[in-house]
Motif scaffolding. Structure first.
Motif, PDB file in Angstrom:
ATOM      1  N   LYS A   8       0.797  -1.214   0.000  1.00 59.23           N
ATOM      2  CA  LYS A   8       0.000   0.000   0.000  1.00 59.23           C
ATOM      3  C   LYS A   8       0.835   1.271   0.000  1.00 59.23           C
ATOM      4  CE  LYS A   8      -3.932  -2.213   1.857  1.00 59.23           C
ATOM      5  NZ  LYS A   8      -5.068  -2.058   1.061  1.00 59.23           N
ATOM      6  N   VAL A  11       1.559   4.082  -4.710  1.00 53.12           N
ATOM      7  CA  VAL A  11       0.292   4.536  -5.264  1.00 53.12           C
ATOM      8  C   VAL A  11      -0.104   3.711  -6.480  1.00 53.12           C
ATOM      9  CG1 VAL A  11      -0.844   6.474  -6.438  1.00 53.12           C
ATOM     10  CG2 VAL A  11       0.481   6.865  -4.360  1.00 53.12           C
ATOM     11  N   THR A  14      -2.069   0.353  -5.855  1.00 56.43           N
ATOM     12  CA  THR A  14      -3.285   0.329  -5.061  1.00 56.43           C
ATOM     13  C   THR A  14      -4.492   0.552  -5.951  1.00 56.43           C
ATOM     14  OG1 THR A  14      -3.356   2.693  -4.578  1.00 56.43           O
ATOM     15  CG2 THR A  14      -2.041   1.327  -3.090  1.00 56.43           C
ATOM     16  N   ASN A  17      -5.980   4.797  -4.710  1.00 51.74           N
ATOM     17  CA  ASN A  17      -5.185   6.020  -4.757  1.00 51.74           C
ATOM     18  C   ASN A  17      -4.735   6.292  -6.184  1.00 51.74           C
ATOM     19  OD1 ASN A  17      -4.686   6.477  -1.712  1.00 51.74           O
ATOM     20  ND2 ASN A  17      -4.073   4.357  -2.024  1.00 51.74           N
ATOM     21  N   ILE A  19      -2.812   9.640  -8.682  1.00 50.98           N
ATOM     22  CA  ILE A  19      -2.326  10.998  -8.934  1.00 50.98           C
ATOM     23  C   ILE A  19      -2.351  11.187 -10.443  1.00 50.98           C
ATOM     24  CG2 ILE A  19      -0.391  12.614  -8.766  1.00 50.98           C
ATOM     25  CD1 ILE A  19       0.610  10.900  -6.377  1.00 50.98           C
ATOM     26  N   THR A  33      -5.636  14.427  -7.136  1.00 53.13           N
ATOM     27  CA  THR A  33      -5.343  13.192  -6.414  1.00 53.13           C
ATOM     28  C   THR A  33      -6.626  12.641  -5.830  1.00 53.13           C
ATOM     29  OG1 THR A  33      -4.959  14.316  -4.298  1.00 53.13           O
ATOM     30  CG2 THR A  33      -3.045  14.022  -5.738  1.00 53.13           C
ATOM     31  N   VAL A  34      -6.649  11.341  -5.679  1.00 53.02           N
ATOM     32  CA  VAL A  34      -7.675  10.673  -4.887  1.00 53.02           C
ATOM     33  C   VAL A  34      -6.924   9.761  -3.946  1.00 53.02           C
ATOM     34  CG1 VAL A  34      -9.700   9.171  -4.849  1.00 53.02           C
ATOM     35  CG2 VAL A  34      -9.373  10.775  -6.760  1.00 53.02           C
ATOM     36  N   GLN A  35      -7.208   9.914  -2.656  1.00 57.84           N
ATOM     37  CA  GLN A  35      -6.517   9.130  -1.637  1.00 57.84           C
ATOM     38  C   GLN A  35      -7.538   8.336  -0.837  1.00 57.84           C
ATOM     39  OE1 GLN A  35      -4.137  11.430   1.053  1.00 57.84           O
ATOM     40  NE2 GLN A  35      -3.561   9.649   2.263  1.00 57.84           N
ATOM     41  N   ASN A  36      -7.346   7.028  -0.809  1.00 56.70           N
ATOM     42  CA  ASN A  36      -8.201   6.138  -0.032  1.00 56.70           C
ATOM     43  C   ASN A  36      -8.085   6.483   1.450  1.00 56.70           C
ATOM     44  OD1 ASN A  36      -8.165   2.777   1.023  1.00 56.70           O
ATOM     45  ND2 ASN A  36      -9.951   3.799   0.250  1.00 56.70           N
ATOM     46  N   GLY A  43     -12.742   7.691  -0.981  1.00 63.96           N
ATOM     47  CA  GLY A  43     -11.521   8.377  -1.379  1.00 63.96           C
ATOM     48  C   GLY A  43     -11.719   9.875  -1.272  1.00 63.96           C
ATOM     49  N   SER A  74     -11.058   1.946  -9.772  1.00 60.97           N
ATOM     50  CA  SER A  74     -10.795   1.906  -8.329  1.00 60.97           C
ATOM     51  C   SER A  74     -11.679   0.882  -7.623  1.00 60.97           C
ATOM     52  CB  SER A  74     -11.030   3.284  -7.709  1.00 60.97           C
ATOM     53  OG  SER A  74     -12.408   3.509  -7.480  1.00 60.97           O
TER      54      SER A  74
END
Length: 125
Positions: A8, A11, A14, A17, A19, A33-36, A43, A74
């Motif tokens: 993990k 990026v 996964t 997540n 960018i 960006t999308v971050q879990n 996200g 995702s």
């Protein structure tokens, strides 16, 4: 579809997540960006664009691409964000891309309070 959930810290390995970069003449001019969040199916979206490149539709394109990634690649069901109420252009952009209001919040940053909206969009049913 992403299968590797073991490492993990990377990026690109996964499913929650991403960018995405916007470049012009080999210069990065924006990103989304999308971050879990905490191994959930949620996200958080973040976006930044160099001011010189505002008002060209780049923000809309980046947000739409993040939504496309979320729905197509995702393991997320929802993408959320927090935006200051006074940032009318950003609120309009997120609404245009399909985000809906979920909560109003008051955030304390260095003893200054900021009125914000939490907004989200379902990317998977």
């Amino acid at each position: 579809m992403c299968n590797n959930r073991h490492n993990k810290s990377c990026v690109n390995q996964t499913c929650g997540n991403v960018i995405l970069l916007a470049k012009y003449l080999d210069k990065i001019i924006g990103l989304v960006t999308v971050q879990n969040l905490d191994d959930s199916d949620l996200g958080e979206l973040g976006i930044a664009i160099i001011k010189k490149y505002w008002n060209y539709g780049l923000g809309t394109d980046l947000v739409k691409e993040a939504i496309h990634w979320g729905s197509s690649y995702s393991n997320l069901s929802t993408i959320a964000l927090i935006v200051e109420k006074r940032n009318h252009a950003a609120v309009h952009l997120y609404q245009k891309c399909g985000f809906i209001f979920s909560k109003k919040r008051l955030i304390n940053i260095h003893e200054n309070y900021h009125s914000t909206y939490e907004m989200n969009i379902k990317v998977k049913k």
